[in-house]
Scaffold this motif. Structure first.
Motif, mmCIF file in Angstrom:
data_model
loop_
_atom_site.group_PDB
_atom_site.id
_atom_site.type_symbol
_atom_site.label_atom_id
_atom_site.label_comp_id
_atom_site.label_asym_id
_atom_site.label_seq_id
_atom_site.Cartn_x
_atom_site.Cartn_y
_atom_site.Cartn_z
ATOM 1 N N LEU A 267 1.460 11.934 -2.981
ATOM 2 C CA LEU A 267 2.535 12.937 -3.003
ATOM 3 C C LEU A 267 2.838 13.364 -4.433
ATOM 4 O O LEU A 267 3.076 14.544 -4.705
ATOM 5 N N TYR A 268 2.841 12.408 -5.373
ATOM 6 C CA TYR A 268 3.092 12.773 -6.766
ATOM 7 C C TYR A 268 1.955 13.640 -7.315
ATOM 8 O O TYR A 268 2.192 14.609 -8.047
ATOM 9 N N GLY A 269 0.725 13.302 -6.973
ATOM 10 C CA GLY A 269 -0.396 14.142 -7.398
ATOM 11 C C GLY A 269 -0.281 15.546 -6.816
ATOM 12 O O GLY A 269 -0.530 16.549 -7.504
ATOM 13 N N PHE A 270 0.138 15.627 -5.569
ATOM 14 C CA PHE A 270 0.342 16.934 -4.923
ATOM 15 C C PHE A 270 1.468 17.699 -5.624
ATOM 16 O O PHE A 270 1.378 18.916 -5.844
ATOM 17 N N ASN A 271 2.516 16.977 -6.006
ATOM 18 C CA ASN A 271 3.618 17.621 -6.725
ATOM 19 C C ASN A 271 3.134 18.270 -8.029
ATOM 20 O O ASN A 271 3.602 19.354 -8.394
ATOM 21 N N ALA A 272 2.211 17.608 -8.714
ATOM 22 C CA ALA A 272 1.667 18.201 -9.948
ATOM 23 C C ALA A 272 1.036 19.554 -9.631
ATOM 24 O O ALA A 272 1.216 20.530 -10.370
#
Lengths: 330, 330
Positions: A267-272
């Motif tokens: 999810l954090y990678g997607f947020n980037a």
């Protein structure tokens, strides 16, 4: 499909017993299925009530507490709660200042909250309702006429909750809730279906190597299926879909919401990638929330919700909140 | 197995970019892989540094902030960070009051934190270390000599973090961290294996209808496999295993921790059974935390951690904390 449960029939009351054990600051009526903040009704305060099918935790029960909801009514898994729960919740939180129902746009929820509003008014409780319908993926769906209600529910509950906590009267709390919904749009994708306890197998069939673009929070069909895409491609697709329906002239709140089964690392990678997609389209970001907030049991995937905020909405978003699922301090 | 990623090689830096975008209150060095609270070093304050393989989010990076860690060093997935990251973190947070390394007991982590401690001391930084080894399931395992470090890490970081925030000197922060570890024990179960991005398929084979009792947070083998059990049976087994190693004479902190792929609804239901199992064994509960805090990517399952608290530990546990993954106010 293995689950950490006793039997499918008691999943909802078992979870409510577990909430009661973990959160002494809430009053959990396991039998009648109503979760209320312990100090309700708060004198002079508008009461905020929401609810919907279970399986989307922490929504809604996990958002009960100071600065957000006064009460929540959990239905069976992916099934609307009944009017009786909503009336009980309204009665428990009404201080005389009235009650706002926050309703996600699914046919069952809308019908039952409408009936509950009539019943509550018969009991002398002033009720207003706001409908959340932020999902741009499809118009009309498996459980919905019109657009579905998804991630914007969190923003509506947080911002209207802060307004109510600060003493705004019912018509003002209702107006701001409506404004937040109108300023919010969402788009979600699924990489793998969820499994309900009753069915015990995936609720829909998603072949290896494909994803569902525009999926609903119960696994309802979206716009189309495609061969698997990268995180960057998915972010571009989701952000573009939202921005075709919402034209920001200023900063947005961003919710990158996990469907439940996707690791926080992803999810954090997607947020980037969502931030990159917004930057490339000239949309400034005011605040970002990343995590599992409006889930679909163990579905893999994520939803992007954008909310175009003004100063007042941002101030209310930043105001303190103390709930099991969302909390920040002064 | 589909994932919300770009390519397996960039999963960790992509997530760090996403953390940086979501959390302006943190300084995230994506290239050197160090996450630091933005106001570090805090004058006169002992610096708390932890780290370990990625894939356990929000641990550790999500626990950086006032009242908990000053810095975290994420390694590759399920792989220890390198000493260089730890030395940089120590240098970034040392105010002159010294630094405490909080190390989960895995061979690579222990070696690298030991080397980092020597290197940091060569640079004039006073370093103390505490080893977390709470998992009662097995002695010696795939990546460990001795007991593995799991859920107690959260209690150690929270309680020692509060002591440091309140100005306790290094030897005092170290002593309380050690005390929390010694007062904590955990036991976990897996219903389904996790999938690492590099491998792309489940890291171990768990047949339909079986669960792994005593699984490690990387999917390491536990005590035994059995035919699937109910939530109540699993709670009895886990609580019994913990209490055979920890004899509470007073109240405990309870962490019902999700492995990542198990819905919050199920975790709350499991919490109800853990509370029942404790009640039947005469163990009073002081506080309960339910959620995904020390995860194993998308593994399905849960861990029970108990920590026998005294008044001082409970006061520090209750102290304010403001991190992405854990926050409560005054």
């Amino acid at each position: 499909m293995k689950m950490l449960i006793n039997v499918p029939e008691t999943v909802v009351p078992d979870a409510l017993r577990g909430m009661a054990a973990a959160h002494p600051e809430l009053t959990v009526d396991v039998e009648r299925r109503v979760i209320v903040r312990r100090d309700a009704p708060v004198a002079g305060k508008v009461g905020l009530v929401s609810g919907g099918g279970s399986g989307h935790e922490p929504l809604h029960g996990g958002f009960v507490g100071p600065g957000m909801l006064d009460a929540a009514c959990p239905g069976e898994i992916f099934t609307s709660p009944v009017p009786d729960q909503m009336v009980r919740a309204a009665a428990a939180v009404d201080s005389g200042a009235g009650v706002l129902f926050i309703v996600k746009n699914y046919t069952g929820d809308v019908l039952n909250f409408n009936m509950a509003a009539e019943l509550a008014e018969d009991e002398g409780i002033q009720v207003a309702s706001v409908l959340v319908n932020d999902d741009v993926a499809v118009t009309d769906s498996l459980y919905t006429a019109g657009r579905r209600g998804t991630g914007a529910t969190l923003f509506v509950e947080k911002i209207a909750g802060a307004a109510a906590e600060q003493g705004a009267p019912l018509e003002r709390v209702e107006a701001i809730a409506r404004r937040v919904n109108e300023a919010s749009r969402s788009f979600g994708v699924a990489l793998a279906a969820c499994t309900t306890p009753a069915k015990g197998s995936p609720t829909f069939d998603l072949p290896a190597g494909e994803l569902e673009l525009g999926v609903g929070i119960h696994g309802e069909p979206g716009r189309e299926r495609r061969a698997m895409m990268t995180s960057g491609e998915i972010a571009d697709f989701a952000v573009q879909a939202v921005l075709e329906d919402l034209r920001p002239g200023g900063p947005v709140l961003v919710l990158v919401n996990g469907a439940g089964g996707t690791p926080l690392l992803e999810l954090y990678g997607f947020n980037a990638e969502v931030h990159r997609a917004l930057r490339e389209r000239g949309v400034p970001v005011a605040r970002t929330l990343v995590g599992n907030y409006v889930t679909s049991l163990d579905m893999a995937g994520a939803t992007v919700t954008l909310c175009l905020v003004d100063d007042e909405m941002l101030r209310l978003y930043d105001a303190p909140v103390q709930t099991p699922g969302l909390r920040w301090g002064r």
